[in-house]
Scaffold this active site. Structure first.
Site, mmCIF file in Angstrom:
data_model
loop_
_atom_site.group_PDB
_atom_site.id
_atom_site.type_symbol
_atom_site.label_atom_id
_atom_site.label_comp_id
_atom_site.label_asym_id
_atom_site.label_seq_id
_atom_site.Cartn_x
_atom_site.Cartn_y
_atom_site.Cartn_z
ATOM 1 N N ASP A 92 0.767 -1.302 -0.119
ATOM 2 C CA ASP A 92 -0.018 0.143 -0.196
ATOM 3 C C ASP A 92 0.879 1.281 0.033
ATOM 4 O O ASP A 92 2.224 1.321 0.202
ATOM 5 C CB ASP A 92 -0.834 0.058 1.333
ATOM 6 N N ASN A 101 -7.010 -3.090 14.623
ATOM 7 C CA ASN A 101 -8.304 -3.290 14.299
ATOM 8 C C ASN A 101 -8.639 -4.670 13.093
ATOM 9 O O ASN A 101 -9.563 -4.563 12.591
ATOM 10 C CB ASN A 101 -9.123 -1.969 13.595
ATOM 11 N N HIS A 135 -6.900 -4.848 10.337
ATOM 12 C CA HIS A 135 -6.479 -4.696 9.007
ATOM 13 C C HIS A 135 -5.335 -5.321 8.586
ATOM 14 O O HIS A 135 -4.240 -5.623 9.361
ATOM 15 C CB HIS A 135 -6.702 -2.992 8.493
ATOM 16 N N GLU A 171 -9.541 -2.155 5.569
ATOM 17 C CA GLU A 171 -10.202 -1.749 6.724
ATOM 18 C C GLU A 171 -11.298 -2.653 7.003
ATOM 19 O O GLU A 171 -11.673 -3.264 6.066
ATOM 20 C CB GLU A 171 -10.618 -0.220 6.779
HETATM 21 C C1 GLP Z 1 -0.081 0.166 8.457
HETATM 22 C C2 GLP Z 1 0.212 -0.657 7.343
HETATM 23 C C3 GLP Z 1 -0.111 -2.077 7.489
HETATM 24 C C4 GLP Z 1 0.542 -2.391 8.723
HETATM 25 C C5 GLP Z 1 -0.087 -1.848 9.846
HETATM 26 C C6 GLP Z 1 0.542 -2.163 11.227
HETATM 27 O O1 GLP Z 1 -1.376 0.542 8.925
HETATM 28 N N1 GLP Z 1 -0.639 -0.195 6.161
HETATM 29 O O2 GLP Z 1 0.453 -2.971 6.320
HETATM 30 O O3 GLP Z 1 0.375 -4.021 8.911
HETATM 31 O O4 GLP Z 1 0.523 -0.269 9.621
HETATM 32 O O5 GLP Z 1 1.732 -1.487 11.568
HETATM 33 P P1 GLP Z 1 2.738 -1.510 12.835
HETATM 34 O O6 GLP Z 1 3.477 -2.717 12.262
HETATM 35 O O7 GLP Z 1 3.314 -0.612 13.009
HETATM 36 O O8 GLP Z 1 1.886 -1.862 13.953
#
Ligand code: GLP
Length: 253
Positions: free
Chosen positions: A68, A137, A139, A144
């Site tokens: 993304d 959440n 995702h 989402e």
């Molecule tokens: C972002 C990314 C996700 C990732 C998530 C969790 O929202 N788009 O791909 O998995 O964060 O991130 P973290 O590893 O910082 O908890």
């Protein structure tokens, strides 16, 4: 569902195990990797760079697709995922930059950019090895809650929960973009093998709902229950959410 759960005792083990999983999937002709951003995979990228420098791990024949990108951030913006990937992995290894793909955050038309990215995935896919983090959440990528499992690459309005969680990387929450382009859940499910990484107590509930409740669009990561080759890599804190699936408790009891 074919689900393996690996519980790591230290950050060192966690990052090493993840990097070895990626390295194993780099073997063979034309490997295609799906890559995540966020705090959780930072150690994975450090370890891959170390393996490249000290053990000769090569990315020469690899192609990568990031999950993304924020809409509105240029590739040289410090919080863009393009910048994240360049600084943490790409510029330190022998990958051909023209084989690293990330949605263009500065595209004029995000829906058109999503279509372009999806076509590129169809052309070069399937992804051999997809690495994922998970949002608190549930995702995956920026899919989402409420996203249909058949969704392909699309534009998404980020939830306030996700913007707040990611605000730690920006000066203030006002700077966190409201839109992103993300691979869809269908793209993720088309990958041949998936590694989902989660660390810390803030991920317990999301993991519990994703893997111990029936699949539901309210928890995007629960779609992974329908995939044939998923490995979940967790530290002890995150493993608490998967206690019902572990023959031993995450504390070994
Ligand atoms: C972002 C990314 C996700 C990732 C998530 C969790 O929202 N788009 O791909 O998995 O964060 O991130 P973290 O590893 O910082 O908890």
């Amino acid at each position: 569902m074919s689900l393996a759960i690996w519980v790591c005792e230290s950050d060192y083990d966690f990052d090493r195990v993840a990097a070895e999983w990626v390295a194993a999937h780099l073997e063979g002709p034309d490997p295609v990797l799906g890559l995540p951003t966020g705090g959780t995979p930072e150690g994975l990228y450090r370890e891959l760079v170390r393996m490249h420098r000290e053990e000769g791990l090569s990315f020469r024949s690899a192609r990568t697709f990031n999950l993304d990108e924020y809409v509105g951030l240029a590739a040289d913006h410090a919080q863009s995922y393009a910048h994240y990937m360049r600084e943490r992995l790409f510029r330190h290894v022998d990958i051909d930059p023209s084989r690293t793909h990330i949605p263009n955050g500065l595209c004029e038309d995000p829906d058109e950019e999503a279509r372009r990215y999806d076509a590129l995935l169809r052309e070069h896919g399937p992804i051999r090895a997809q690495v994922l983090g998970i949002g608190s959440n549930g995702h995956i990528g920026f899919n989402e809650p409420g996203t249909a499992f058949k969704t392909r690459t699309h534009t998404v309005q980020l939830t306030e929960e996700t913007r707040e969680a990611n605000a730690r990387f920006f000066e203030s929450i006002d700077e966190v973009p409201r839109l992103a382009v993300t691979m869809g859940i269908a793209n993720i499910l088309e990958s041949e093998a998936i590694l989902l990484m989660a660390k810390g107590s803030s991920k317990q509930e999301a993991l519990k709902r994703a893997f111990t409740d029936p699949p539901s669009i309210d928890v995007p990561a629960s779609a992974l229950q329908t995939h044939a080759d998923v490995t979940v890599l967790v530290d002890r804190e995150a493993a608490v959410g998967l206690a019902a699936l572990l023959s031993q408790g995450p504390d070994g009891s």
